[in-house]
Design a protein around this motif. Structure first.
Motif, short mmCIF file in Angstrom:
data_model
loop_
_atom_site.label_atom_id
_atom_site.label_comp_id
_atom_site.label_asym_id
_atom_site.label_seq_id
_atom_site.Cartn_x
_atom_site.Cartn_y
_atom_site.Cartn_z
N UNK A 110 9.35 -1.23 23.23
CA UNK A 110 10.24 -1.56 24.45
C UNK A 110 11.62 -0.76 24.47
N UNK A 111 12.20 -0.81 22.97
CA UNK A 111 13.41 -0.35 22.86
C UNK A 111 13.41 1.00 23.04
N UNK A 112 12.35 1.87 22.79
CA UNK A 112 12.29 3.52 23.09
C UNK A 112 11.46 3.67 24.49
N UNK A 113 11.43 2.94 25.27
CA UNK A 113 10.41 3.01 26.41
C UNK A 113 10.92 4.35 27.21
N UNK A 114 12.43 4.49 27.23
CA UNK A 114 12.90 5.64 28.36
C UNK A 114 12.65 7.08 27.33
N UNK A 115 12.40 7.06 26.26
CA UNK A 115 12.02 8.21 25.75
C UNK A 115 10.54 8.63 25.42
N UNK A 116 10.05 9.36 26.22
CA UNK A 116 8.58 9.88 26.26
C UNK A 116 7.92 10.15 24.97
N UNK A 117 9.12 10.87 24.17
CA UNK A 117 8.53 11.42 23.08
C UNK A 117 8.51 10.71 21.85
N UNK A 118 8.77 9.41 21.88
CA UNK A 118 8.69 8.50 20.95
C UNK A 118 7.56 7.58 21.08
N UNK A 119 6.93 7.30 19.90
CA UNK A 119 5.67 6.44 20.03
C UNK A 119 5.49 5.75 18.77
N UNK A 120 5.11 4.57 19.03
CA UNK A 120 5.01 3.78 18.10
C UNK A 120 3.55 3.18 18.06
N UNK A 121 2.88 3.00 16.75
CA UNK A 121 1.57 2.69 16.61
C UNK A 121 1.41 1.44 15.65
N UNK A 122 0.23 0.94 15.73
CA UNK A 122 -0.33 -0.11 14.79
C UNK A 122 -1.34 0.42 13.96
N UNK A 123 -1.24 0.71 12.98
CA UNK A 123 -2.37 1.22 11.89
C UNK A 123 -3.10 0.08 10.94
N UNK A 124 -4.58 -0.25 11.21
CA UNK A 124 -4.89 -1.34 10.53
C UNK A 124 -5.22 -0.72 9.05
N UNK A 125 -4.45 -0.96 7.97
CA UNK A 125 -4.60 -0.41 6.69
C UNK A 125 -5.88 -0.91 5.87
N UNK A 126 -6.17 -2.14 6.42
CA UNK A 126 -7.38 -2.97 5.59
C UNK A 126 -8.65 -1.96 5.71
N UNK A 127 -8.58 -1.47 7.04
CA UNK A 127 -9.63 -0.42 7.22
C UNK A 127 -9.87 0.74 6.42
N UNK A 128 -8.51 1.30 6.13
CA UNK A 128 -8.38 2.53 5.56
C UNK A 128 -8.66 2.24 3.80
N UNK A 129 -8.07 1.14 3.37
CA UNK A 129 -8.32 0.86 2.05
C UNK A 129 -9.81 0.33 1.61
N UNK A 130 -10.61 -0.18 2.67
CA UNK A 130 -12.01 -0.52 2.67
C UNK A 130 -12.81 0.06 3.56
N UNK A 131 -13.13 1.36 3.91
CA UNK A 131 -13.61 1.72 4.91
C UNK A 131 -15.23 1.34 5.19
N UNK A 132 -15.77 0.65 4.16
CA UNK A 132 -17.11 0.23 4.42
C UNK A 132 -17.24 -1.19 4.44
N UNK A 133 -16.16 -2.04 4.52
CA UNK A 133 -16.09 -3.55 4.46
C UNK A 133 -15.82 -3.79 5.60
#
Length: 76
Positions: free
Chosen positions: A53-76
């Protein structure tokens, strides 16, 4: 007796300038803003929402949520 432990969840919130607003290719990976690592999705989403929301006026700014637990244990 075997002890049952709940799977730990970790979520990374990060953002930066992207090369194309429709994709997630960051223009400067070394310059990413790492907002933090969180143990539950709700906390991560709150931080993501605040930064997005803080960067909503800048179309080139993007924030993401990365589920690290899926990367640490891809088979789990």
């Amino acid at each position: 007796m075997e002890e049952q432990t709940a799977e730990q969840t970790l979520y990374l919130v990060m953002g930066g300038r992207v090369t194309d607003p429709r994709a997630i290719t960051f223009a400067d990976p070394e310059g990413l803003h790492v907002a933090g690592v969180f143990g539950d999705y709700e906390a991560a989403e709150n931080v993501w929402r605040g930064n997005a929301q803080r960067t909503v006026d800048d179309a080139e700014m993007k924030y993401v949520i990365v589920p690290l637990h899926k990367l640490l244990d891809p088979e789990g």
